[in-house]
Design an enzyme around this catalytic site. Sequence first.
Site, PDB file in Angstrom:
ATOM      1  N   LYS A 152       0.842  -1.202   0.000  1.00  0.00           N
ATOM      2  CA  LYS A 152       0.000   0.000   0.000  1.00  0.00           C
ATOM      3  C   LYS A 152       0.875   1.249   0.000  1.00  0.00           C
ATOM      4  O   LYS A 152       2.074   1.158   0.301  1.00  0.00           O
ATOM      5  CB  LYS A 152      -0.875  -0.014   1.254  1.00  0.00           C
ATOM      6  CG  LYS A 152      -0.051  -0.006   2.536  1.00  0.00           C
ATOM      7  CD  LYS A 152      -0.833  -0.466   3.746  1.00  0.00           C
ATOM      8  CE  LYS A 152       0.036  -0.398   4.986  1.00  0.00           C
ATOM      9  NZ  LYS A 152      -0.579  -1.058   6.135  1.00  0.00           N
TER      10      LYS A 152
ATOM     11  N   ARG B 250     -10.274  -0.104  14.831  1.00  0.00           N
ATOM     12  CA  ARG B 250     -10.113   0.690  13.609  1.00  0.00           C
ATOM     13  C   ARG B 250     -11.060   0.189  12.533  1.00  0.00           C
ATOM     14  O   ARG B 250     -11.874   0.945  12.026  1.00  0.00           O
ATOM     15  CB  ARG B 250      -8.660   0.632  13.130  1.00  0.00           C
ATOM     16  CG  ARG B 250      -8.416   1.453  11.901  1.00  0.00           C
ATOM     17  CD  ARG B 250      -6.948   1.529  11.508  1.00  0.00           C
ATOM     18  NE  ARG B 250      -6.415   0.255  11.031  1.00  0.00           N
ATOM     19  CZ  ARG B 250      -5.198   0.118  10.517  1.00  0.00           C
ATOM     20  NH1 ARG B 250      -4.389   1.170  10.414  1.00  0.00           N
ATOM     21  NH2 ARG B 250      -4.765  -1.051  10.113  1.00  0.00           N
TER      22      ARG B 250
ATOM     23  N   TYR C  23      17.262  29.514   8.341  1.00  0.00           N
ATOM     24  CA  TYR C  23      16.161  30.334   8.863  1.00  0.00           C
ATOM     25  C   TYR C  23      16.181  30.369  10.390  1.00  0.00           C
ATOM     26  O   TYR C  23      16.405  29.345  11.040  1.00  0.00           O
ATOM     27  CB  TYR C  23      14.816  29.745   8.439  1.00  0.00           C
ATOM     28  CG  TYR C  23      14.502  29.877   6.974  1.00  0.00           C
ATOM     29  CD1 TYR C  23      14.444  31.125   6.363  1.00  0.00           C
ATOM     30  CD2 TYR C  23      14.249  28.747   6.214  1.00  0.00           C
ATOM     31  CE1 TYR C  23      14.135  31.234   5.013  1.00  0.00           C
ATOM     32  CE2 TYR C  23      13.933  28.851   4.866  1.00  0.00           C
ATOM     33  CZ  TYR C  23      13.883  30.098   4.273  1.00  0.00           C
ATOM     34  OH  TYR C  23      13.574  30.197   2.947  1.00  0.00           O
TER      35      TYR C  23
ATOM     36  N   MET D 182      13.069  24.176   2.489  1.00  0.00           N
ATOM     37  CA  MET D 182      12.217  23.457   1.538  1.00  0.00           C
ATOM     38  C   MET D 182      13.028  22.632   0.541  1.00  0.00           C
ATOM     39  O   MET D 182      12.688  21.492   0.237  1.00  0.00           O
ATOM     40  CB  MET D 182      11.320  24.458   0.790  1.00  0.00           C
ATOM     41  CG  MET D 182      10.260  23.777  -0.064  1.00  0.00           C
ATOM     42  SD  MET D 182       9.263  24.939  -1.013  1.00  0.00           S
ATOM     43  CE  MET D 182       8.368  25.790   0.262  1.00  0.00           C
TER      44      MET D 182
HETATM   45  C1  LIG Z   1       0.178  -1.888   6.776  1.00  0.00           C
HETATM   46  C2  LIG Z   1      -0.364  -3.168   7.252  1.00  0.00           C
HETATM   47  C3  LIG Z   1       0.486  -4.242   7.536  1.00  0.00           C
HETATM   48  C4  LIG Z   1       1.989  -4.146   7.487  1.00  0.00           C
HETATM   49  O1  LIG Z   1       2.454  -3.420   8.590  1.00  0.00           O
HETATM   50  P1  LIG Z   1       4.030  -3.338   8.899  1.00  0.00           P
HETATM   51  O2  LIG Z   1       4.084  -2.805  10.277  1.00  0.00           O
HETATM   52  O3  LIG Z   1       4.613  -2.414   7.892  1.00  0.00           O
HETATM   53  O4  LIG Z   1       4.540  -4.712   8.755  1.00  0.00           O
HETATM   54  C5  LIG Z   1      -0.099  -5.457   7.872  1.00  0.00           C
HETATM   55  N1  LIG Z   1      -1.445  -5.596   7.945  1.00  0.00           N
HETATM   56  C6  LIG Z   1      -2.284  -4.565   7.706  1.00  0.00           C
HETATM   57  C7  LIG Z   1      -3.751  -4.796   7.811  1.00  0.00           C
HETATM   58  C8  LIG Z   1      -1.780  -3.329   7.367  1.00  0.00           C
HETATM   59  O5  LIG Z   1      -2.611  -2.317   7.114  1.00  0.00           O
END
Ligand SMILES: *Cc1c(COP(=O)(O)O)cnc(C)c1O
Length: 373
Positions: A36, A130, A252, A300
């Site tokens: 992702k 969640r 800065y 930046m």
């Molecule tokens: C992002 C995610 C993972 C991987 O998490 P890491 O800590 O990067 O290994 C695994 N399961 C779900 C549902 C996630 O959203």
Amino acid sequence: MSDRLHAWVEIDLGALVRNARRIAARAGVPVLPMIKADAYGLGAVRVARALEIVHPWGYGVATVEEGAELRRAGITRPILLATPLLPVGIEAAHAARLTPGLGDPDVIEAWVAATGNAPWHLAIDTGMSRNGIRWDAVGEIGPLLRRAPPAGAYTHFLAAEADDASVASQTARFTAAVGALPARPPILHAENSAAVERLSGTSSWSLVRPGIVLYGVGTRERDIADGPEPVVALHARVVEVRTIRAGETVSYGGSFRAAGPMRIATVAAGYADGYRRAFSNVGQAIIQGRRTRVVGIVTMDMTMLDVSDVACAVGDVVTLLGTPPAEGRAAGRGVAAGIDIRAAARAAGLLPYEVLTGLRHRLRRVYLDPPPG
Ligand SMILES: *Cc1c(COP(=O)(O)O)cnc(C)c1O
């Protein structure tokens, strides 16, 4: 290739593949690499293509568009969509042959009605609060699950890097929830990177879902020798070098003041590249095989380093994160270690996840291909 670039991200696909092999061997089950957010900024299509060689079970994404991009690139394995699908997205998700993780009974009904129960996984909330159906509520959707059995079920740990008790409690809840389903789904999964890295034996489930550990950032304080190989590096070039006098300030706000004469190198990367402002006055860098530090506020587009003790010149490559470039290593400059992303993030009060996913697209991605075979 990077000769004319001011700043770039180098991604070692060979190290990525070795990390995936090590994780799969440790877990004793196939991996479902979480790619992702463009594989945490590394480039999802390149990462997926490189990982095909380890025969992953599939890949994990967060949005329908991320999954569709992988399909357009020719990826044919299952793609788990780990963020809840909205009813409006069902058609596009099905068209891209995604496997959604679902927990809301109304959305499950809609998916089943629209797709004739195309493969989906039941997301079970065991404490993260969640997404997913609560572990103690799966009995309530028994009739639905009997009519439309999921192809898999999974949960997600809330503190696997820190907390033994939460892993045990979530595992017990997941086990109980799976036992309360009308039938045991053929595919069950739970472990993220931290949970895989803490396994004492092999996984109890069908596959593991590592993300960050594949990208070279370990989750454990100890066992450094057993950790992943670095995969990501941020390199930038020195664009000016100057000498300043005692009492003069840098950047800065004048937050850094020279105690005596100093040499300052200006490097062509800043917070608009994702070299975060939190690295101001605390970041470190490798230049000419020497470790040096950020002085003043990261701006930046540019960042300043103390190079008082380093023979460096305009055009030199500076490593702000990760391992110095292969040319530097090959030239025998004797760099023992790079800038560890986990340690650098911690020093700046950031998470390594934020650092990786924050690397902006102004930075060209330069891929080092894995050795064949
Ligand atoms: C992002 C995610 C993972 C991987 O998490 P890491 O800590 O990067 O290994 C695994 N399961 C779900 C549902 C996630 O959203």
